[in-house]
Design an enzyme around this catalytic site. Structure first.
Site, mmCIF file in Angstrom:
data_model
loop_
_atom_site.group_PDB
_atom_site.id
_atom_site.type_symbol
_atom_site.label_atom_id
_atom_site.label_comp_id
_atom_site.label_asym_id
_atom_site.label_seq_id
_atom_site.Cartn_x
_atom_site.Cartn_y
_atom_site.Cartn_z
ATOM 1 N N LYS B 78 0.070 12.753 5.167
ATOM 2 C CA LYS B 78 0.394 11.393 5.641
ATOM 3 C C LYS B 78 1.555 11.467 6.634
ATOM 4 C CE LYS B 78 1.424 6.747 3.873
ATOM 5 N NZ LYS B 78 1.674 5.930 2.656
ATOM 6 N N SER B 153 -1.141 1.811 1.868
ATOM 7 C CA SER B 153 -0.843 2.264 3.215
ATOM 8 C C SER B 153 -1.372 3.671 3.526
ATOM 9 C CB SER B 153 0.672 2.233 3.439
ATOM 10 O OG SER B 153 1.313 3.220 2.651
ATOM 11 N N SER B 177 0.177 2.375 -2.704
ATOM 12 C CA SER B 177 -0.317 2.958 -1.452
ATOM 13 C C SER B 177 -1.075 4.276 -1.572
ATOM 14 C CB SER B 177 0.848 3.143 -0.471
ATOM 15 O OG SER B 177 1.195 1.911 0.090
#
Lengths: 95, 485
Positions: B78, B153, B177
């Site tokens: 990420k 997210s 997330s």
């Protein structure tokens, strides 16, 4: 009204953000509906309740005071938008 | 054999037998990315050259007999995790061309273990969002239905796994997330205990809530990732210095003696009927595996969303004060004095959701409102934490839906922040209490979209969670379903 247009402008200044008239209006409306939603917290009596700031209690984390090699100045400055002579360059601060 | 569909442990077996090299495996992922990435858009930055170099090094490690469970395994990271020499953007314009000169501790651990980096995954800007629509690089699409969101997210990290654009990935979870995108994309996601995984080199959002964890194709892979990333780090004083078990030792096929708690507050109005049905069926399946189910109550559940949306923005407003256009990242070209430079740079650099949260957080912390908002929220947080402590006196794990609905359409909720925030209603309490939780696939909606089951445990009980998740997964096989792309 939880928050007025004028307060939104003040919060924007504290946040170091700026918005046009239309955005200030939209924020005032959105923040009002979000803050109204938060009203439900007032239903709970929290008089004797300690606040939680961290989920896991960790206190006093100590380490030996040892000399380490810091990251090189060039590396620290490499991502700066403006630099000169090992310094970050900013607009004039003193009148 | 389609190499890109392998799990970590399956690929490991092939690599170990020398039936496959990491270079071949990595090539097959680069080819897969070429085929599907234009449609999915899971990545912000692709690093094919780095990946092939890592693979070469992994093959040398294998030849030398220095193989670990992750040696030669291609991963996505990420884009909120610092990677030395690779741009790290947080999906924000304000970080500009930021290239870290150091690695996050967990990224270093993965590299040391011999893992291969395919690239940096898309996300909501600064990890703020539930749909990955708040990325300044544009939205990621759900591989199960390209017109829907992948969750957020960590939407890029989840979509990359579901679309076979990597074997596994790293995500972060501040209010759901990792788990909500895992649920939307039909994969396994684990949010570890607060303090279980080092956050040194993780770009901060809500410091009392943020935690890094794996997104994988099955539970065994999650255990293998945790074996590498969990553990104390002197560079992160919030990481906890307690032993790390071998998480694969927890993976058994039955649940005899395990008590699962079913909280009545999680099966309420607002949850979609198909989600409710799938989760209730999952509870029956757990009982068939030998688990004992009891109804429990988490009475302050209804307040968690308000608590979170005060505490997380308050912490974010403070953490994001560092983006000032001086030390790194973007500076506005608009000339003026220092104050004007700050304001212009931040206003041009941050996207709308980030600005909204900075404003909300600044307000909640400002003079005259601190007690009414931030302090009150922190007190109710204590009550939420106590709810869980009490519940775990009568059960080992708690099972709930991960999200009230399957993936929604891109654009559907973006104009209404409160609606969007509601996507995290079942995941947020876990972060407030600092406990671990996993989301695993437990069925599909009639539209063919995955539904997620959340399994929650007490502090440092990741092993117990994975035991339940693994037994369920082996019994039902939902994790074997893959989207047609």
């Amino acid at each position: 009204m939880k928050i007025t247009r004028k307060e939104v402008e003040h919060i924007a200044h504290l946040s170091r953000l700026e918005f046009n008239e239309e955005e200030i209006g939209a924020f005032t409306e959105q923040l009002n509906s979000i803050l109204t939603y938060f009203d439900k917290l007032q239903e709970i009596d929290t008089t004797a309740v300690e606040p939680t700031s961290h989920a896991i209690v960790v206190t006093n984390v100590f380490r030996e005071d040892e000399v380490v090699v810091p990251s090189p100045r060039e590396a620290n400055l490499a991502n700066a938008p403006d630099q000169e002579g090992y310094c970050f360059r900013v607009p004039k601060i003193i009148e | 054999m389609q190499l890109h569909t392998l799990t970590i442990h399956e690929a490991h077996e092939q690599l170990k037998k020398k039936a496959l090299s990491s270079q071949e495996l990595t090539q097959s992922f680069l080819k897969r990315i070429e085929e599907v990435e234009a449609r999915v858009k899971a990545y912000i930055t692709l690093t094919p050259e780095q990946a092939l170099e890592d693979a070469k090094e992994a093959d040398r490690m294998i030849a030398r007999g220095e193989m670990t469970a992750l040696t030669g395994i291609p991963l996505a990271i990420k884009d909120v995790i610092c990677t030395k020499g690779i741009a790290t953007t947080c999906a924000s314009k304000i970080l500009g061309k930021f290239v870290p000169f150091y690695d996050a501790t967990i990224y270093r651990r993965l590299k040391t273990a011999g893992a291969v980096t395919l690239g940096k995954a898309n996300m909501d800007e600064f990890a703020m969002g539930s749909s990955t629509e708040n990325s300044s690089f544009g939205p990621t699409r759900n591989p199960w239905d390209l017109s829907t969101i992948p969750g957020g997210s960590s939407g890029g990290s989840a979509a990359a796994v579901a679309a076979d654009e990597c074997i596994a990935s790293l995500g972060t979870d501040t209010g759901g997330s990792i788990r909500q995108p895992a649920s939307c994309c039909g994969i396994v996601g684990l949010k570890p205990t607060y303090g279980r995984v080092s956050r040194f080199g993780l770009i901060a959002f809500g410091s009392s809530l943020d935690q890094i964890g794996p997104l994988t194709k099955d539970v065994r892979d999650a255990a293998l990732m945790m074996n590498v990333i969990a553990g104390y780090d002197p560079k992160d004083t919030t990481s906890v210095n307690t032993g790390v078990p071998d998480y694969t030792a927890f993976l058994k096929d039955d649940l005899a003696g395990v008590t699962i708690g079913v909280p009545r507050e999680y099966f309420v109005a607002g949850i979609e009927a198909e989600v409710d049905t799938a989760v209730r069926e999952a509870i029956e399946a757990l009982k068939d595996l030998g688990a004992n189910a009891v109804e429990i109550s988490l009475p302050h559940t209804d307040y968690a969303l308000s608590v979170y949306y005060l505490i997380a923005p308050a912490e974010a407003s403070s953490n994001l004060a560092r983006y000032d256009g001086v030390k790194y990242g973007f500076r506005s070209s608009d000339k003026g004095d220092l104050l004007n430079m700050y304001k212009r740079s931040r206003s041009e650099g941050f996207g709308p959701e980030v600005k909204r949260r900075i404003m909300l957080g600044t307000y909640a912390l400002s003079a005259g409102y601190y007690d009414a908002y931030y302090k009150k929220a922190s007190q109710v947080r204590t009550l939420i934490k106590k709810d869980f402590e009490k519940a775990f006196q009568t059960c080992d794990v708690i099972v709930t839906p991960t999200a009230p609905t399957p993936a929604f359409r891109i654009g559907e909720k973006i104009a209404d922040p409160l609606q969007m925030y509601n996507s995290d209603v079942f995941t947020i309490p876990v972060n407030l209490a600092g406990i671990p939780a996993s989301s695993i696939p437990c069925g599909f909606s009639s539209a063919g979209l995955p539904i997620g089951l959340q399994i929650i445990g007490g502090h440092f009980s990741e092993g117990k969670i994975m035991q339940v998740a693994h037994a369920y997964e082996q019994q039902t096989g939902w994790h074997k379903k893959r989207p047609l792309l």
